[in-house]
Design a protein around this motif. Structure first.
Motif, PDB file in Angstrom:
ATOM      1  N   ASN A 113       0.809  -1.185   0.000  1.00 55.69           N
ATOM      2  CA  ASN A 113       0.000   0.000   0.000  1.00 55.69           C
ATOM      3  C   ASN A 113       0.858   1.257   0.000  1.00 55.69           C
ATOM      4  O   ASN A 113       0.607   2.196   0.723  1.00 55.69           O
ATOM      5  N   ALA A 114       1.921   1.260  -0.808  1.00 54.92           N
ATOM      6  CA  ALA A 114       2.683   2.498  -0.944  1.00 54.92           C
ATOM      7  C   ALA A 114       1.811   3.613  -1.514  1.00 54.92           C
ATOM      8  O   ALA A 114       2.025   4.790  -1.220  1.00 54.92           O
ATOM      9  N   THR A 115       0.808   3.257  -2.323  1.00 52.84           N
ATOM     10  CA  THR A 115      -0.095   4.282  -2.864  1.00 52.84           C
ATOM     11  C   THR A 115      -0.851   4.986  -1.744  1.00 52.84           C
ATOM     12  O   THR A 115      -0.928   6.215  -1.705  1.00 52.84           O
ATOM     13  N   GLY A 116      -1.413   4.220  -0.814  1.00 58.47           N
ATOM     14  CA  GLY A 116      -2.164   4.818   0.291  1.00 58.47           C
ATOM     15  C   GLY A 116      -1.290   5.625   1.219  1.00 58.47           C
ATOM     16  O   GLY A 116      -1.688   6.692   1.708  1.00 58.47           O
ATOM     17  N   LEU A 117      -0.064   5.138   1.470  1.00 58.76           N
ATOM     18  CA  LEU A 117       0.860   5.857   2.348  1.00 58.76           C
ATOM     19  C   LEU A 117       1.276   7.192   1.742  1.00 58.76           C
ATOM     20  O   LEU A 117       1.291   8.228   2.426  1.00 58.76           O
ATOM     21  N   ALA A 118       1.622   7.194   0.459  1.00 51.41           N
ATOM     22  CA  ALA A 118       2.034   8.432  -0.199  1.00 51.41           C
ATOM     23  C   ALA A 118       0.891   9.435  -0.226  1.00 51.41           C
ATOM     24  O   ALA A 118       1.094  10.645  -0.009  1.00 51.41           O
ATOM     25  N   ALA A 119      -0.329   8.956  -0.481  1.00 51.93           N
ATOM     26  CA  ALA A 119      -1.489   9.850  -0.490  1.00 51.93           C
ATOM     27  C   ALA A 119      -1.752  10.411   0.901  1.00 51.93           C
ATOM     28  O   ALA A 119      -2.084  11.598   1.053  1.00 51.93           O
ATOM     29  N   ALA A 120      -1.613   9.593   1.934  1.00 52.35           N
ATOM     30  CA  ALA A 120      -1.845  10.061   3.306  1.00 52.35           C
ATOM     31  C   ALA A 120      -0.870  11.176   3.664  1.00 52.35           C
ATOM     32  O   ALA A 120      -1.246  12.171   4.296  1.00 52.35           O
ATOM     33  N   LEU A 121       0.399  11.029   3.271  1.00 52.50           N
ATOM     34  CA  LEU A 121       1.380  12.081   3.544  1.00 52.50           C
ATOM     35  C   LEU A 121       1.025  13.368   2.806  1.00 52.50           C
ATOM     36  O   LEU A 121       1.100  14.473   3.372  1.00 52.50           O
ATOM     37  N   CYS A 122       0.629  13.243   1.557  1.00 53.07           N
ATOM     38  CA  CYS A 122       0.260  14.415   0.769  1.00 53.07           C
ATOM     39  C   CYS A 122      -0.937  15.140   1.384  1.00 53.07           C
ATOM     40  O   CYS A 122      -0.929  16.375   1.520  1.00 53.07           O
ATOM     41  N   LEU A 123      -1.962  14.395   1.772  1.00 49.65           N
ATOM     42  CA  LEU A 123      -3.155  15.001   2.366  1.00 49.65           C
ATOM     43  C   LEU A 123      -2.837  15.633   3.716  1.00 49.65           C
ATOM     44  O   LEU A 123      -3.364  16.703   4.051  1.00 49.65           O
ATOM     45  N   ALA A 124      -1.980  14.986   4.484  1.00 48.18           N
ATOM     46  CA  ALA A 124      -1.596  15.554   5.781  1.00 48.18           C
ATOM     47  C   ALA A 124      -0.834  16.864   5.598  1.00 48.18           C
ATOM     48  O   ALA A 124      -1.038  17.823   6.361  1.00 48.18           O
ATOM     49  N   ARG A 125       0.031  16.911   4.593  1.00 50.65           N
ATOM     50  CA  ARG A 125       0.759  18.166   4.333  1.00 50.65           C
ATOM     51  C   ARG A 125      -0.191  19.299   3.947  1.00 50.65           C
ATOM     52  O   ARG A 125      -0.004  20.446   4.353  1.00 50.65           O
ATOM     53  N   ALA A 126      -1.197  18.957   3.153  1.00 52.91           N
ATOM     54  CA  ALA A 126      -2.148  19.986   2.735  1.00 52.91           C
ATOM     55  C   ALA A 126      -3.003  20.465   3.895  1.00 52.91           C
ATOM     56  O   ALA A 126      -3.339  21.656   3.991  1.00 52.91           O
ATOM     57  N   ALA A 127      -3.357  19.548   4.796  1.00 49.72           N
ATOM     58  CA  ALA A 127      -4.277  19.886   5.882  1.00 49.72           C
ATOM     59  C   ALA A 127      -3.583  20.557   7.065  1.00 49.72           C
ATOM     60  O   ALA A 127      -4.197  21.389   7.752  1.00 49.72           O
ATOM     61  N   ALA A 128      -2.330  20.223   7.306  1.00 51.18           N
ATOM     62  CA  ALA A 128      -1.658  20.673   8.529  1.00 51.18           C
ATOM     63  C   ALA A 128      -1.731  22.183   8.760  1.00 51.18           C
ATOM     64  O   ALA A 128      -1.998  22.618   9.895  1.00 51.18           O
ATOM     65  N   PRO A 129      -1.530  23.020   7.743  1.00 50.28           N
ATOM     66  CA  PRO A 129      -1.544  24.461   8.021  1.00 50.28           C
ATOM     67  C   PRO A 129      -2.933  25.053   8.251  1.00 50.28           C
ATOM     68  O   PRO A 129      -3.034  26.190   8.721  1.00 50.28           O
ATOM     69  N   VAL A 130      -3.992  24.301   7.928  1.00 46.62           N
ATOM     70  CA  VAL A 130      -5.329  24.896   7.942  1.00 46.62           C
ATOM     71  C   VAL A 130      -6.317  24.193   8.866  1.00 46.62           C
ATOM     72  O   VAL A 130      -7.396  24.710   9.135  1.00 46.62           O
ATOM     73  N   VAL A 131      -5.961  22.992   9.357  1.00 45.06           N
ATOM     74  CA  VAL A 131      -6.948  22.196  10.079  1.00 45.06           C
ATOM     75  C   VAL A 131      -7.394  22.870  11.377  1.00 45.06           C
ATOM     76  O   VAL A 131      -8.529  22.653  11.836  1.00 45.06           O
ATOM     77  N   ALA A 132      -6.571  23.722  11.961  1.00 41.74           N
ATOM     78  CA  ALA A 132      -6.969  24.402  13.200  1.00 41.74           C
ATOM     79  C   ALA A 132      -8.224  25.240  13.011  1.00 41.74           C
ATOM     80  O   ALA A 132      -8.975  25.470  13.967  1.00 41.74           O
ATOM     81  N   GLY A 133      -8.482  25.667  11.786  1.00 38.02           N
ATOM     82  CA  GLY A 133      -9.678  26.437  11.516  1.00 38.02           C
ATOM     83  C   GLY A 133     -10.862  25.617  11.058  1.00 38.02           C
ATOM     84  O   GLY A 133     -11.938  26.175  10.784  1.00 38.02           O
ATOM     85  N   CYS A 134     -10.711  24.296  10.983  1.00 36.22           N
ATOM     86  CA  CYS A 134     -11.794  23.417  10.523  1.00 36.22           C
ATOM     87  C   CYS A 134     -12.677  22.996  11.700  1.00 36.22           C
ATOM     88  O   CYS A 134     -12.272  23.035  12.861  1.00 36.22           O
ATOM     89  N   ALA A 135     -13.874  22.542  11.371  1.00 36.19           N
ATOM     90  CA  ALA A 135     -14.824  22.144  12.400  1.00 36.19           C
ATOM     91  C   ALA A 135     -14.309  20.995  13.243  1.00 36.19           C
ATOM     92  O   ALA A 135     -14.579  20.909  14.439  1.00 36.19           O
ATOM     93  N   ARG A 136     -13.563  20.104  12.626  1.00 40.58           N
ATOM     94  CA  ARG A 136     -12.995  18.969  13.379  1.00 40.58           C
ATOM     95  C   ARG A 136     -11.533  18.778  13.011  1.00 40.58           C
ATOM     96  O   ARG A 136     -11.088  19.238  11.950  1.00 40.58           O
ATOM     97  N   GLY A 137     -10.827  18.114  13.886  1.00 39.45           N
ATOM     98  CA  GLY A 137      -9.412  17.893  13.669  1.00 39.45           C
ATOM     99  C   GLY A 137      -9.146  16.671  12.812  1.00 39.45           C
ATOM    100  O   GLY A 137     -10.062  15.941  12.411  1.00 39.45           O
ATOM    101  N   LEU A 138      -7.859  16.461  12.543  1.00 36.56           N
ATOM    102  CA  LEU A 138      -7.415  15.346  11.716  1.00 36.56           C
ATOM    103  C   LEU A 138      -6.467  14.471  12.517  1.00 36.56           C
ATOM    104  O   LEU A 138      -5.507  14.971  13.108  1.00 36.56           O
TER     105      LEU A 138
END
Length: 415
Positions: free
Chosen positions: A237-262
């Motif tokens: 599942n290298a595909t899922g791992l690489a996608a998870a890292l990419c999504l986490a990078r995108a979310a990290a700077p903005v998630v504090a302003g979202c309704a729920r955390g990650l």
């Protein structure tokens, strides 16, 4: 930040290709090996760039294979084989058995199997009508078979791997074999089966990155790291791992302003009958599980032309995810009945709405047919598919992070 801004961050992330290659470089990542250790170190380093990473190890029934051989007695020829993880051992000298072809190998196909080495066919694992290898193995064992051989159907690929699901219990020797070996043994041959394994207590890491939002609830984004030794475990599942890292990078700077955390979870021992995530969820405080609004599980998300959400029996989860994909012009297939083929199933068992995102569902000609074989290598993963799937997953993640509480509460309704 808007949805469009969030997805632009994902689409522009050049790190996904480098992460995918680096994960494949660690090898097949069989749990309990140095390859898996390298993979966990890599993922921890990548996640630690985004926040504090907790290591929450859990126990599972470990197993190490010292020898696995399958010999055609008449010719003395070694046949290509791969032990199923955790399978029962033979005596040191092996077992000499008559082979018996039991066709597809579904329950009812093993009449007359007592005392024999039985053959059953490996099926494309991601279709509604698939009968899982462990179901076949259990039926063979109940019929009194002395050994179980599951046949990879495609020539030129070598044997298929997989888990026996025995977890230290009662079982029979079990191996995956190649199409060529299956064709020979289907004639009815005398074989020597040797499988020498050792059961032992073991632990697997669980990597947890928690990024708070405005509220107490969390969206859990998960992927499993462990794989099989025959290839690079690239799709799975290298595909899922690489996608998870990419999504986490995108979310990290903005998630504090979202309704729920990650909460990002990287599990081990998934290939061992989902043991890692099951143990991790079981040891959590009830309040921590109750805060989980939804689980989006990324497992084998490229290698086929379409993306499907397996929504674990939660009637409202499929439409929720389809609507999120439709907002960016993407089509998402859904399959509602629970399929216990990845870590999402353990979240669903805890009452948490959970979906596995997967490519190639009901597409047996896709590259996902190479899972669990030596052919699961990076060359069969089109990078454009991985990027497209990650952006689509990003749309669902954004919706889950920001949807009103009443919408997320409705997702808990089961059919």
């Amino acid at each position: 930040m808007t949805l469009a801004d969030f997805l632009d961050r994902i689409a522009a992330d050049d790190g996904i290709a480098a992460d995918f290659a680096a994960i494949c470089d660690t090898g097949g990542r069989l749990q309990g090996t140095a390859s898996a250790e390298r993979g966990f170190v890599l993922m921890e380093e990548r996640l630690a760039m985004l926040g504090a990473v907790r290591k929450e190890p859990v126990a599972y029934a470990g197993w190490h294979c010292r020898d696995a051989r399958l010999i055609d007695v008449a010719t003395g020829r070694d046949l290509a084989c791969a032990p199923l993880l955790g399978a029962a051992s033979t005596p040191a000298e092996g077992l000499v058995l008559d082979s018996m072809d039991c066709g597809r190998g579904v329950p009812g196909d093993f009449s007359g199997a007592a005392g024999r080495a039985v053959l059953a066919r490996h099926e494309y694992p991601f279709s509604a009508g698939t009968v899982h290898r462990r179901v076949k193995l259990a039926a063979a064992q109940e019929a009194g078979a002395a050994a179980f051989l599951i046949v990879q159907p495609e020539p030129g690929i070598g044997p298929v791997s997989g888990s026996s699901g025995r977890a230290g219990g009662v079982g029979i020797p079990a191996m995956g074999i190649s199409a060529e070996a299956g064709a020979l043994l289907a004639e009815g041959r005398k074989v020597r089966v040797t499988l020498l394994g050792e059961d032992h207590p073991a632990t697997t890491p669980t990597l947890v990155l928690d990024l708070p939002g405005r509220g107490e609830q969390r969206v859990v984004l998960s992927a499993h790291l462990d794989g099989h030794p025959l290839g690079e475990s690239a799709i799975d599942n290298a595909t899922g791992l690489a996608a998870a890292l990419c999504l986490a990078r995108a979310a990290a700077p903005v998630v504090a302003g979202c309704a729920r955390g990650l909460t990002v979870c990287i599990f081990g021992a998934e290939e061992w009958a989902l043991a890692g995530s099951k143990a991790w969820l079981a040891q959590l405080a009830p309040s921590r599980r109750a805060a989980m609004a939804v689980n989006i599980n990324l497992d084998s998300i490229a290698g086929g032309p379409s993306l499907t959400a397996l929504t674990s029996g939660f009637a409202m989860l499929g439409p929720f995810m389809q609507d999120a994909a439709a907002k960016i012009g993407r089509t998402l297939r859904t399959h509602q009945p629970l399929m216990t083929n990845s870590d999402h199933a353990n979240f669903a068992a805890c009452g948490i709405p959970a979906a596995r995102l997967i490519a190639g569902f009901d597409e047996p000609g896709s590259a996902l047919r190479y899972l669990l074989t030596a052919a699961d290598r990076r060359a069969i993963v089109p990078m454009d598919q991985l990027r497209t799937a990650t952006v689509t997953a990003g749309a669902m993640l954004w919706e889950a992070l920001n949807a009103p509480d009443e919408v997320m509460q409705r997702l808990r309704a089961a059919s």
